[in-house]
Design an enzyme around this catalytic site. Structure first.
Site, mmCIF file in Angstrom:
data_model
loop_
_atom_site.group_PDB
_atom_site.id
_atom_site.type_symbol
_atom_site.label_atom_id
_atom_site.label_comp_id
_atom_site.label_asym_id
_atom_site.label_seq_id
_atom_site.Cartn_x
_atom_site.Cartn_y
_atom_site.Cartn_z
ATOM 1 N N TYR A 1 -6.591 16.740 -1.890
ATOM 2 C CA TYR A 1 -5.562 16.085 -2.713
ATOM 3 C C TYR A 1 -4.226 16.770 -2.502
ATOM 4 C CZ TYR A 1 -7.177 12.328 -5.708
ATOM 5 O OH TYR A 1 -7.570 11.107 -6.164
ATOM 6 N N GLU B 1 -0.797 15.539 -4.036
ATOM 7 C CA GLU B 1 0.358 14.894 -4.691
ATOM 8 C C GLU B 1 1.629 15.706 -4.469
ATOM 9 O OE1 GLU B 1 -2.562 14.313 -6.243
ATOM 10 O OE2 GLU B 1 -2.372 12.649 -7.672
ATOM 11 N N ASP C 1 11.433 -5.060 7.790
ATOM 12 C CA ASP C 1 9.980 -4.840 7.752
ATOM 13 C C ASP C 1 9.469 -5.105 9.170
ATOM 14 O OD1 ASP C 1 7.235 -5.029 7.586
ATOM 15 O OD2 ASP C 1 7.231 -6.118 5.678
ATOM 16 N N THR D 1 3.675 -1.264 8.541
ATOM 17 C CA THR D 1 2.300 -0.787 8.587
ATOM 18 C C THR D 1 2.175 0.074 9.841
ATOM 19 O OG1 THR D 1 1.729 -2.827 9.720
ATOM 20 C CG2 THR D 1 1.218 -2.717 7.368
ATOM 21 N N LYS E 1 -0.908 -2.008 13.432
ATOM 22 C CA LYS E 1 -0.839 -3.266 14.205
ATOM 23 C C LYS E 1 -0.480 -2.909 15.652
ATOM 24 C CE LYS E 1 0.021 -6.250 10.236
ATOM 25 N NZ LYS E 1 0.604 -5.613 9.046
ATOM 26 N N ARG F 1 -4.964 2.576 9.394
ATOM 27 C CA ARG F 1 -4.441 1.629 8.398
ATOM 28 C C ARG F 1 -3.596 2.407 7.418
ATOM 29 N NH1 ARG F 1 -7.060 -3.522 8.985
ATOM 30 N NH2 ARG F 1 -5.619 -4.178 7.402
HETATM 31 N N1 DSN Z 1 -2.222 -9.286 7.004
HETATM 32 C C1 DSN Z 1 -0.982 -9.245 7.726
HETATM 33 C C2 DSN Z 1 -0.953 -10.254 8.814
HETATM 34 O O1 DSN Z 1 -2.009 -10.729 9.210
HETATM 35 O O2 DSN Z 1 0.122 -10.584 9.292
HETATM 36 C C3 DSN Z 1 0.163 -9.411 6.839
HETATM 37 O O3 DSN Z 1 0.006 -8.678 5.676
#
Ligand code: DSN
Length: 420
Positions: A59, A61, A205, A231, A234, A240
Site C-alpha cells: 500500500y 497512499e 484524451d 489509458t 491500448k 491496464r
Molecule cells: N473501452 C474503450 C474502447 O473500447 O474504446 C473505451 O473506454
C-alpha cells in the site's frame, strides 16, 4: 483448433484448477483468433510479469517521498522511474501515473478544474467520442453542463468550425479532444487556438493513440494541451491503467484530484508495468511498430473499400477503421457475431448519424494494434480484410465461416501471440 496449451501457472493450477483452466482457454483464444478490437492489444510479456509481481502486496497512499505508510524504499523509486520516463517520452513537465484507468483519469481532471454544474465540452459519443467527455448517461454528463460537438455530415470529420462556435457561445471550463471511434488525426493546433480564445483548459484524451504519439505516428498534443490523459494498455502496450500528463502549473491540482480526491492507494504493480512500457516505447523498434500499426490499418481500410464495405471518412490515419455496413445490408452486430465464429474478433459500433440503435448499429470497429504486435504486416492485413468481406457477404453460410475459420487458424499459427 490447435491443442489448448495450459497456462504455465503451476501454483494457480494447484490452488484453483477452475480459474487455471479458464486462463488457459483465454490464452488459447488470444492465440487462435485475429483480435481486431481497436482498444485491445497484447501487453509486452515483461509488462505482464510486472503486473503480477510482489508490488501487488504494497500500500502506498500519497506520492513518492510523501506517503502515509512506511516501507516505500522500492515503490518510490518505481513510481519516480515511471514518471520520469513518461515525461521524457512525451515531452511534458509532470506525470501522474496513479489513475486506475482512463475513466478515473478523466474524472480526476474534472475534479481538478470544475465544480458540479460547470460547463464542459467534448465530442459526442455517437460521433466517436468517449462517455467521460460529457455524454449524458455518464457521471460527466449528469454532474456537469456538457455541450457536445460532432462531426460534419458530408465527410464525418470533426467540425472545427462547430467546436469554435459552441466554445464561444458556452465558454466551457474544459474542452476535451479525444476519441474512441474516430480514425483521423486530431488538429491539436486548432483546438488549442479555440481553448485559448475562450480561456478553457484543453484536455487531450489520447487513450487510443498514446502508443502512436509515443512512436511518432500521430502528432503529439504536448505543448498544445496543458493536460493529457490516457489509458496505458491500448496502442501503448502497457498494463491496464491510466496516466495524466500536464504542465507544471497544473501538477498540484491534478495530484490532489487523483489522491486524496478520487482514489486511495495506487496499484504499484501497474505503476511498474507503466514504467516498463514507457521504456520500451522509447526504442527505435517501437517507432517502427507504431508506423506499422498505421500502415496495417490503412491496408485493411483500402481492401475493405475495394470489396464494397463502407469506411467512415474514406480511410484512416491511425490504428482504427470504422466500417459502415449499410451498403452490404448487414447490421454491425450480425457481422461481428459471424466474424467471431470465423475467428476474427471485433465490436459492433454506431457510425456518425446512424439510423439504427446503439445496441444494434450499422457499423463495425476494427483496429490493427494486436495483429501488429504479433508481427503481421500489410499483406496479412489485406488478407484479414478479404476474410472480413467474405464473411459479411455470407453471414448465414456456415461453409464460408468454417473455411475462413480454418484459414485464420493457419495464419495465427504462423504468428504466435506475444508471450507464448
Ligand atoms: N473501452 C474503450 C474502447 O473500447 O474504446 C473505451 O473506454
Amino acid at each position: 483448433m490447435t491443442d489448448a496449451r495450459p497456462a504455465p501457472m503451476p501454483l494457480l493450477e494447484n490452488a484453483d484448477p477452475e480459474i487455471h483452466a479458464l486462463l488457459g482457454q483465454e490464452a488459447q483464444r488470444q492465440q487462435d483468433k485475429i483480435r481486431l478490437i481497436a482498444s485491445e492489444n497484447y501487453a509486452w510479456p515483461a509488462v505482464l510479469e510486472t503486473a503480477g509481481s510482489v508490488l501487488n502486496n504494497k500500500y502506498s497512499e500519497g506520492y513518492a517521498g510523501k506517503r502515509y505508510y512506511e516501507g516505500q524504499q522500492q515503490v518510490d523509486q518505481v513510481e519516480r522511474l515511471a514518471m520520469e520516463r513518461l515525461k521524457s517520452l512525451f515531452g511534458v513537465e509532470h506525470a501522474n501515473v496513479q489513475p486506475y484507468s482512463g475513466s478515473p483519469a478523466n474524472l480526476a481532471v474534472y475534479f481538478a478544474f470544475c465544480k458540479p454544474g460547470d460547463t464542459v465540452m467534448g465530442l459526442g459519443l455517437p460521433a466517436g467520442g468517449h462517455l467521460t467527455h460529457g455524454w449524458k448517461v455518464s457521471i460527466t454528463g449528469a454532474y456537469f453542463n456538457a455541450v457536445q460537438y460532432g462531426v460534419r455530415k458530408d465527410d464525418h470529420r470533426i467540425d472545427m468550425d462547430e467546436v469554435a462556435t459552441l466554445a464561444r457561445e458556452h465558454k466551457p471550463k474544459l474542452l476535451w479532444c479525444g476519441t474512441t471511434a474516430y480514425s483521423r488525426v486530431i488538429d491539436y493546433d486548432r483546438f488549442a487556438e479555440i481553448a485559448n480564445e475562450v480561456s478553457a483548459v484543453l484536455v487531450a484524451d489520447i487513450s487510443h493513440i498514446s502508443g502512436l504519439v509515443a512512436g511518432g505516428a500521430h502528432p503529439s498534443p504536448a505543448g498544445k494541451a496543458p493536460v493529457i490523459t490516457s489509458t496505458t494498455h491500448k496502442t501503448f502496450r502497457g498494463p491496464r491503467g491510466g496516466m495524466i500528463l500536464c504542465d507544471a502549473v497544473h501538477a498540484k491540482a491534478i495530484d490532489r484530484a487523483v489522491f486524496p480526491g478520487l482514489q486511495g492507494g495506487p496499484h504499484n504493480a501497474t505503476t511498474a508495468g507503466i514504467a516498463v512500457a514507457a521504456k520500451l516505447a522509447g526504442t527505435p523498434d517501437f517507432r517502427a511498430y507504431a508506423a506499422q500499426v498505421v500502415d496495417n490499418a490503412r491496408a485493411m481500410a483500402e481492401q475493405l473499400m475495394a470489396r464494397g464495405i463502407g469506411v467512415v471518412t474514406g480511410g484512416t490515419d491511425t490504428h482504427l477503421v470504422l466500417c459502415d455496413l449499410t451498403p452490404k445490408g448487414v447490421p454491425g452486430k450480425v457481422a461481428a457475431q459471424a466474424l467471431d465464429r470465423a475467428g476474427i474478433v471485433s465490436n459492433y459500433n454506431s457510425v456518425p448519424f446512424d439510423t439504427r440503435k446503439p445496441f444494434d448499429p450499422s457499423g463495425l470497429r476494427l483496429g490493427s494494434p494486436a495483429i501488429t504486435s504479433r508481427g503481421m504486416g500489410v499483406d496479412e492485413a489485406k488478407q484479414v480484410a478479404n476474410w472480413i468481406a467474405d464473411v459479411i457477404e455470407s453471414v448465414d453460410d456456415d461453409g464460408v465461416v468454417e473455411r475462413v475459420r480454418n484459414e485464420v487458424l493457419a495464419l495465427c499459427n504462423q504468428f504466435p501471440a506475444p508471450g507464448r
